[in-house]
Design a protein around this motif. Structure first.
Motif, mmCIF file in Angstrom:
data_model
loop_
_atom_site.group_PDB
_atom_site.id
_atom_site.type_symbol
_atom_site.label_atom_id
_atom_site.label_comp_id
_atom_site.label_asym_id
_atom_site.label_seq_id
_atom_site.Cartn_x
_atom_site.Cartn_y
_atom_site.Cartn_z
ATOM 1 N N PRO A 96 3.084 -8.712 -0.886
ATOM 2 C CA PRO A 96 2.298 -8.299 0.293
ATOM 3 C C PRO A 96 2.568 -9.145 1.539
ATOM 4 O O PRO A 96 2.376 -8.665 2.658
ATOM 5 C CB PRO A 96 0.844 -8.477 -0.184
ATOM 6 C CG PRO A 96 0.912 -8.336 -1.654
ATOM 7 C CD PRO A 96 2.220 -8.955 -2.053
ATOM 8 N N HIS A 97 3.025 -10.387 1.343
ATOM 9 C CA HIS A 97 3.276 -11.255 2.495
ATOM 10 C C HIS A 97 4.347 -10.666 3.421
ATOM 11 O O HIS A 97 4.339 -10.922 4.631
ATOM 12 C CB HIS A 97 3.713 -12.642 2.010
ATOM 13 C CG HIS A 97 4.093 -13.578 3.104
ATOM 14 N ND1 HIS A 97 3.153 -14.219 3.900
ATOM 15 C CD2 HIS A 97 5.304 -13.973 3.568
ATOM 16 C CE1 HIS A 97 3.774 -14.970 4.788
ATOM 17 N NE2 HIS A 97 5.077 -14.841 4.613
ATOM 18 N N PHE A 98 5.260 -9.869 2.855
ATOM 19 C CA PHE A 98 6.378 -9.346 3.640
ATOM 20 C C PHE A 98 6.080 -7.969 4.245
ATOM 21 O O PHE A 98 6.957 -7.361 4.847
ATOM 22 C CB PHE A 98 7.629 -9.268 2.756
ATOM 23 C CG PHE A 98 8.041 -10.602 2.221
ATOM 24 C CD1 PHE A 98 8.732 -11.498 3.020
ATOM 25 C CD2 PHE A 98 7.705 -10.980 0.932
ATOM 26 C CE1 PHE A 98 9.095 -12.732 2.535
ATOM 27 C CE2 PHE A 98 8.061 -12.233 0.436
ATOM 28 C CZ PHE A 98 8.758 -13.103 1.242
ATOM 29 N N ILE A 99 4.868 -7.502 4.054
ATOM 30 C CA ILE A 99 4.485 -6.213 4.647
ATOM 31 C C ILE A 99 4.029 -6.446 6.085
ATOM 32 O O ILE A 99 3.283 -7.387 6.375
ATOM 33 C CB ILE A 99 3.358 -5.550 3.829
ATOM 34 C CG1 ILE A 99 3.813 -5.334 2.383
ATOM 35 C CG2 ILE A 99 2.948 -4.228 4.454
ATOM 36 C CD1 ILE A 99 2.728 -4.774 1.488
ATOM 37 N N SER A 100 4.458 -5.575 6.977
ATOM 38 C CA SER A 100 4.065 -5.686 8.380
ATOM 39 C C SER A 100 2.555 -5.541 8.547
ATOM 40 O O SER A 100 1.902 -4.805 7.800
ATOM 41 C CB SER A 100 4.787 -4.599 9.188
ATOM 42 O OG SER A 100 4.182 -4.428 10.443
ATOM 43 N N VAL A 101 2.018 -6.244 9.539
ATOM 44 C CA VAL A 101 0.580 -6.158 9.813
ATOM 45 C C VAL A 101 0.194 -4.716 10.150
ATOM 46 O O VAL A 101 -0.871 -4.230 9.742
ATOM 47 C CB VAL A 101 0.204 -7.096 10.981
ATOM 48 C CG1 VAL A 101 -1.251 -6.916 11.370
ATOM 49 C CG2 VAL A 101 0.474 -8.536 10.608
ATOM 50 N N VAL A 102 1.060 -4.025 10.871
ATOM 51 C CA VAL A 102 0.780 -2.631 11.233
ATOM 52 C C VAL A 102 0.640 -1.769 9.980
ATOM 53 O O VAL A 102 -0.265 -0.928 9.876
ATOM 54 C CB VAL A 102 1.907 -2.083 12.136
ATOM 55 C CG1 VAL A 102 1.672 -0.619 12.455
ATOM 56 C CG2 VAL A 102 2.015 -2.894 13.421
ATOM 57 N N VAL A 103 1.525 -2.007 9.009
ATOM 58 C CA VAL A 103 1.467 -1.237 7.761
ATOM 59 C C VAL A 103 0.196 -1.580 6.984
ATOM 60 O O VAL A 103 -0.457 -0.684 6.409
ATOM 61 C CB VAL A 103 2.722 -1.512 6.905
ATOM 62 C CG1 VAL A 103 2.638 -0.813 5.559
ATOM 63 C CG2 VAL A 103 3.981 -1.092 7.654
ATOM 64 N N VAL A 104 -0.154 -2.860 6.953
ATOM 65 C CA VAL A 104 -1.363 -3.274 6.232
ATOM 66 C C VAL A 104 -2.602 -2.591 6.826
ATOM 67 O O VAL A 104 -3.460 -2.067 6.093
ATOM 68 C CB VAL A 104 -1.524 -4.811 6.280
ATOM 69 C CG1 VAL A 104 -2.892 -5.228 5.749
ATOM 70 C CG2 VAL A 104 -0.423 -5.480 5.470
ATOM 71 N N ILE A 105 -2.704 -2.583 8.151
ATOM 72 C CA ILE A 105 -3.869 -1.956 8.783
ATOM 73 C C ILE A 105 -3.857 -0.444 8.558
ATOM 74 O O ILE A 105 -4.914 0.183 8.378
ATOM 75 C CB ILE A 105 -3.893 -2.274 10.297
ATOM 76 C CG1 ILE A 105 -3.959 -3.792 10.502
ATOM 77 C CG2 ILE A 105 -5.100 -1.613 10.961
ATOM 78 C CD1 ILE A 105 -5.095 -4.461 9.783
ATOM 79 N N SER A 106 -2.670 0.148 8.537
ATOM 80 C CA SER A 106 -2.585 1.585 8.229
ATOM 81 C C SER A 106 -3.084 1.848 6.805
ATOM 82 O O SER A 106 -3.805 2.826 6.553
ATOM 83 C CB SER A 106 -1.134 2.062 8.375
ATOM 84 O OG SER A 106 -0.682 1.877 9.694
ATOM 85 N N MET A 107 -2.709 0.972 5.872
ATOM 86 C CA MET A 107 -3.181 1.109 4.496
ATOM 87 C C MET A 107 -4.705 0.974 4.425
ATOM 88 O O MET A 107 -5.369 1.734 3.705
ATOM 89 C CB MET A 107 -2.513 0.044 3.612
ATOM 90 C CG MET A 107 -1.015 0.244 3.418
ATOM 91 S SD MET A 107 -0.212 -1.206 2.688
ATOM 92 C CE MET A 107 -1.063 -1.319 1.129
ATOM 93 N N VAL A 108 -5.252 0.001 5.186
ATOM 94 C CA VAL A 108 -6.709 -0.191 5.196
ATOM 95 C C VAL A 108 -7.393 1.065 5.712
ATOM 96 O O VAL A 108 -8.406 1.532 5.147
ATOM 97 C CB VAL A 108 -7.072 -1.416 6.068
ATOM 98 C CG1 VAL A 108 -8.587 -1.487 6.290
ATOM 99 C CG2 VAL A 108 -6.584 -2.696 5.417
ATOM 100 N N ASN A 109 -6.855 1.645 6.785
ATOM 101 C CA ASN A 109 -7.447 2.867 7.339
ATOM 102 C C ASN A 109 -7.395 4.022 6.343
ATOM 103 O O ASN A 109 -8.358 4.785 6.215
ATOM 104 C CB ASN A 109 -6.696 3.253 8.625
ATOM 105 C CG ASN A 109 -7.233 2.528 9.838
ATOM 106 O OD1 ASN A 109 -8.408 2.651 10.183
ATOM 107 N ND2 ASN A 109 -6.390 1.736 10.471
ATOM 108 N N ILE A 110 -6.274 4.135 5.634
ATOM 109 C CA ILE A 110 -6.147 5.226 4.646
ATOM 110 C C ILE A 110 -7.106 5.011 3.477
ATOM 111 O O ILE A 110 -7.788 5.937 3.033
ATOM 112 C CB ILE A 110 -4.686 5.306 4.159
ATOM 113 C CG1 ILE A 110 -3.772 5.751 5.306
ATOM 114 C CG2 ILE A 110 -4.564 6.245 2.973
ATOM 115 C CD1 ILE A 110 -2.298 5.664 4.989
ATOM 116 N N PHE A 111 -7.170 3.775 2.979
ATOM 117 C CA PHE A 111 -8.051 3.485 1.837
ATOM 118 C C PHE A 111 -9.523 3.708 2.177
ATOM 119 O O PHE A 111 -10.323 4.108 1.330
ATOM 120 C CB PHE A 111 -7.856 2.045 1.358
ATOM 121 C CG PHE A 111 -6.523 1.801 0.715
ATOM 122 C CD1 PHE A 111 -5.793 2.838 0.168
ATOM 123 C CD2 PHE A 111 -6.005 0.507 0.656
ATOM 124 C CE1 PHE A 111 -4.558 2.620 -0.421
ATOM 125 C CE2 PHE A 111 -4.767 0.277 0.067
ATOM 126 C CZ PHE A 111 -4.045 1.333 -0.474
#
Length: 329
Positions: free
Chosen positions: A150-165
């Motif tokens: 997870p450390h190598f995932i972009s912040v933008v992708v992480v926030i997109s995942m949070v929004n989807i979840f």
């Protein structure tokens, strides 16, 4: 008589030898400073070559920009440059602290930063201690890889995942939490922030603790086991004392950025519904400086943030040095 002559000759030889020996340390100490510097670089030029790029990087991107801090004490005039504005002292600091948003912004920053710092400090330690207890090499490598990714995932992708979840319509979590996403509820913003932050960086941050645990003498484990120690007692009496100096250093470094709540992540998570709890110093500085064009005010707020971080760094370093004699300076 012959023996006396021999002893006398030996003593004379020793005195002559002592007189001939040159005290290099004393000679080096008495050298002029320019000569000492030249000698130093001749001896350690390889090390200086390795560290030079990092020093140049820090000089350009960390120290040179400090020249612009004077904008916090001047009325910025784009046509006059950095030093051309009128000196106004602490005017912009007073303007910030008297503004109605100041307490809310500082409170939000402290709230999010403290929760993230506390959980983000202990979680990697706990994870490292657990991984260290795995004796199956393949399983240990698998767990490490999964937690590092997870450390190598972009912040933008992480926030997109949070929004989807958290989506109330189709999210794997949000569908069970009512008709409104948790990102629209101000009271949940800090929790969502630090949970996603810990999930993303916990595995990566535990690497340094695993490195410290790898230095434990296996004889200590064997001796403890002979004395009847279980797994928890091994962790308590062998592992934790071993990594305690590392934990202290990491705590001091973390306190140096205690109010440094990430701008990108916070800004991406912000919306009109959670703004009362998501407006922090970094996003406020961006809006004042870039969007509203109040460069001097945003510089003053940023300088205040930096001074608070520096104060926490010095205070934590002082306390840890008094308690367990571990510090970074």
């Amino acid at each position: 008589m012959t023996s006396a002559n021999t002893v006398g000759a030996s003593s004379t030889y020793d005195d002559a030898a002592d007189a001939a020996v040159v005290d290099n340390i004393a000679l080096r100490k008495n050298q002029p400073l320019p000569v000492k510097i030249v000698e130093h670089f001749k001896r350690y030029w390889q090390l200086w070559t390795f560290v030079a790029p990092a020093m140049v990087f820090v000089l350009i991107f960390a120290y040179v920009p400090m020249y612009g801090l004077q904008l916090a004490f001047r009325d910025f005039n784009p046509t006059a440059g950095l030093t051309g504005g009128k000196f106004v002292g602490l005017k912009y600091f007073e303007q910030f602290f008297r503004s109605p948003q100041a307490l809310q912004v500082i409170g939000n920053t402290v709230n999010i930063a403290l929760q993230t710092a506390v959980v983000g400090f202990f979680a990697p330690i706990a994870l490292a201690l657990l991984i260290n207890q795995l004796h199956n090499t393949k399983l240990k490598s698998f767990v490490q890889t999964i937690t590092y990714m997870p450390h190598f995932i972009s912040v933008v992708v992480v926030i997109s995942m949070v929004n989807i979840f958290l989506s109330p319509d189709s999210g794997i979590i949000g569908r069970f939490l009512g008709e409104q996403s948790l990102l629209g509820k101000p009271q949940w913003f800090a929790a969502i922030y630090w949970i996603s932050e810990v999930w993303q960086h916990c595995g990566w941050d535990c690497i340094i603790y695993l490195a410290a645990l790898s230095a434990v003498d296996t004889a200590l484990y064997e001796a403890a086991k002979i004395d009847g120690a279980g797994r928890l007692q091994l962790i308590r009496y062998v592992d934790i004392p071993t990594i305690l100096p590392t934990c202290t250093i990491m705590l001091i470094l973390k306190m140096g950025g205690i109010l440094g709540v990430g701008f990108e992540k916070t800004y991406l998570m912000q919306n009109a519904l959670n703004l009362t709890s998501s407006e922090v110093l970094s996003t406020y500085v961006y809006k004042m400086g870039i969007i509203n064009g109040q460069i001097s005010l945003s510089t003053a707020i940023g300088l205040f943030n930096t001074l608070v971080n520096f104060g926490f760094l010095v205070l934590t370093n002082f306390i840890t040095k008094k308690i367990n004699d571990t510090s970074i300076f």
